[in-house]
Write an enzyme that holds these catalytic residues in place. Sequence first.
Site, PDB file in Angstrom:
ATOM      1  N   TRP A  75       0.859  -1.174   0.008  1.00  0.00           N
ATOM      2  CA  TRP A  75       0.122  -0.061   0.106  1.00  0.00           C
ATOM      3  C   TRP A  75       0.887   1.203   0.165  1.00  0.00           C
ATOM      4  O   TRP A  75       1.872   1.322  -0.924  1.00  0.00           O
ATOM      5  CB  TRP A  75      -1.097  -0.150   1.242  1.00  0.00           C
ATOM      6  CG  TRP A  75      -1.970  -1.080   0.954  1.00  0.00           C
ATOM      7  CD1 TRP A  75      -2.391  -2.283   1.816  1.00  0.00           C
ATOM      8  CD2 TRP A  75      -2.890  -1.332  -0.351  1.00  0.00           C
ATOM      9  NE1 TRP A  75      -3.167  -3.008   1.191  1.00  0.00           N
ATOM     10  CE2 TRP A  75      -3.588  -2.288   0.118  1.00  0.00           C
ATOM     11  CE3 TRP A  75      -3.089  -0.453  -1.416  1.00  0.00           C
ATOM     12  CZ2 TRP A  75      -4.834  -2.905  -0.826  1.00  0.00           C
ATOM     13  CZ3 TRP A  75      -4.200  -0.953  -2.341  1.00  0.00           C
ATOM     14  CH2 TRP A  75      -4.909  -2.121  -2.091  1.00  0.00           C
ATOM     15  N   SER A  76       0.556   2.104   1.010  1.00  0.00           N
ATOM     16  CA  SER A  76       1.462   3.233   0.785  1.00  0.00           C
ATOM     17  C   SER A  76       2.874   3.340   1.258  1.00  0.00           C
ATOM     18  O   SER A  76       3.395   4.203   1.160  1.00  0.00           O
ATOM     19  CB  SER A  76       0.767   4.692   1.611  1.00  0.00           C
ATOM     20  OG  SER A  76      -0.437   4.935   0.938  1.00  0.00           O
ATOM     21  N   MET A  77       3.445   2.131   1.575  1.00  0.00           N
ATOM     22  CA  MET A  77       4.885   2.104   1.694  1.00  0.00           C
ATOM     23  C   MET A  77       5.504   2.290   0.054  1.00  0.00           C
ATOM     24  O   MET A  77       6.709   2.568   0.084  1.00  0.00           O
ATOM     25  CB  MET A  77       5.111   0.586   2.163  1.00  0.00           C
ATOM     26  CG  MET A  77       4.928   0.386   3.560  1.00  0.00           C
ATOM     27  SD  MET A  77       5.585  -1.010   4.431  1.00  0.00           S
ATOM     28  CE  MET A  77       5.407  -2.360   3.184  1.00  0.00           C
ATOM     29  N   LYS A 113       4.730   4.889  -1.558  1.00  0.00           N
ATOM     30  CA  LYS A 113       5.258   6.109  -1.701  1.00  0.00           C
ATOM     31  C   LYS A 113       6.745   6.216  -1.326  1.00  0.00           C
ATOM     32  O   LYS A 113       7.533   7.236  -1.836  1.00  0.00           O
ATOM     33  CB  LYS A 113       4.582   6.799  -0.953  1.00  0.00           C
ATOM     34  CG  LYS A 113       2.811   7.119  -1.236  1.00  0.00           C
ATOM     35  CD  LYS A 113       2.143   7.959  -0.116  1.00  0.00           C
ATOM     36  CE  LYS A 113       0.702   7.986  -0.574  1.00  0.00           C
ATOM     37  NZ  LYS A 113      -0.028   7.056  -0.860  1.00  0.00           N
TER      38      LYS A 113
END
Length: 407
Positions: free
Chosen positions: A133-135, A137
Site C-alpha cells: 500500500w502506501s509504503m 510512496k
Amino acid sequence: MSFAAGAMCAAVQPASAQQTLPAVLADGPPSAVPVAVQIARWHMLDGDINSLTFRSMDRLFTTRTVAHAGTPWRLPRADAPLDVSYTFGGKRYTAQDFLDRTYTNALLVMKDGKIVSEIYRNNSDENSRFIGWSMTKSVTSLLVGCALAEGRIKSLDDNITTYLPELKGGGYDGATIRQILQMRSGVDYEERYDFANPGIAARNHIDALVKNVARFADAARTVKRLHEPGSVFQYKTLDTAVLGWLIERVSGTTVAAYTAQKLWEPLGAEQDGFYIMDGQPGTGREFSGAGFNATLRDYGRIGQMMLDGGRANGRQVVPADWVRTSTAPSTPADPSVPGMPTGYAMQWWLLDNSGAYSAVGLQGQFIYVDPRSRTVVVKISYFPPGDEKPTAETGAFLKAVSAWSPK
C-alpha cells in the site's frame, strides 16, 4: 432422493443470478473488467478477507513485474527469542500479544544488519508477496532520488510542469517537485475514502483501480488548487501518482523497469516484486502511490539499505545525500499523539522527532528504521478498515523493539 428426482427438483428452481454491481460501481463509464472481479476488488480491504487479499493482488489486478537479477544480498542471521514487551493503554503486553492484537501476517526484526526474528502467520511464508500500500510512496521517493542523481531531474525546486506540461493551468501548476514530495502541493484532493458518498479521492480509486476506466494520475490534470504550494501539509496519494508519472517521463521507460534497474537489481532482491496497474496491458500505469508488492525479506532489504546510508549488496544503490534529505522532517511529528505517524519527510513518516522514520501503508504495513539503535522492523498486517488503534499500538511496539537487546 434419487438422482433423477434431484435433477427434476433443481430444474424447477430459478437459476441463480449473476452478481450485480453495487450502485456506486455501476455509476459512470462502463468497465471491461468482469463484474465478479470488480466486486472482489471492491471488497479487498474488508477485514474478514484482507489477510488473504493483501498477498494475492496478482490474482485481482493486471500487474507489471519488477525483476530481480543476480546473486541476492545475503542478510546474515542471529536468530533470538522475541522476548520484547511493551506498554500500551496502561497495560503490559508480550510480543505474542502484539502479533495477535495487531493483525500481523508477517514480522521481520533486524538488529545491526542481522535478522533476529522472522515470523510468518496465517499460511503466509517467505515466498508470499505482500502489497505495501502506501509504503510504495517511499519506494517512489527512492526512484526520484535516483533520477535526481542521474541528472534526469535537474532540481527538486523545478516546477513539476517543466517535466509534465500536461499539468499547466491546473492545481499543480506552480508546485515544485520538492513540495510534492513533502505533500505540500496545495491541490484540492482530500484523502477521504467514504465509498458510500465518494468524493474526488474515492471516485478516483473506483474509476482507476476497481473499474480501470481512468488512469489514477490523470486526476492531476483537472484538480483545483486549495492552498498556496508549500504552505500546508495535506497527505494525498495523487501527489505520489504525479511523482510516478514524473519518473516515467524522465526515465523514458516504465516505473517498473526503472524500479528494477535502479533499485531492485542493485539492491540484491531475492524475488521479483510487482506493481498493480490502473488499467489493462497497454493502457495501464503502475499505481506508484500504493501498488508495490514484495516479500517480507525484500522489504527488509529496503529498510537495511536506508539504515546503511543507501548502500546494499556491496554497492551504493541510492545516494547517501538522498537518504538524509528524504528522511529529514518537513513537518515535525506531533508529540501529543504518541505512537501515531504524524510527522512527515519526503514520502517517509515520522512517529516522533528522534530521527527514526517509517514507510507506512494502509491497514498496517510498516518498514521502520531507527538509526540510533540500528534497528529495522517490517510489519505486514491486515488491520480492519478505519481502525487506528492497532497503528498506535504498533508505534509502542516499534519503540520497545528499538530499545530491546536480543539475548
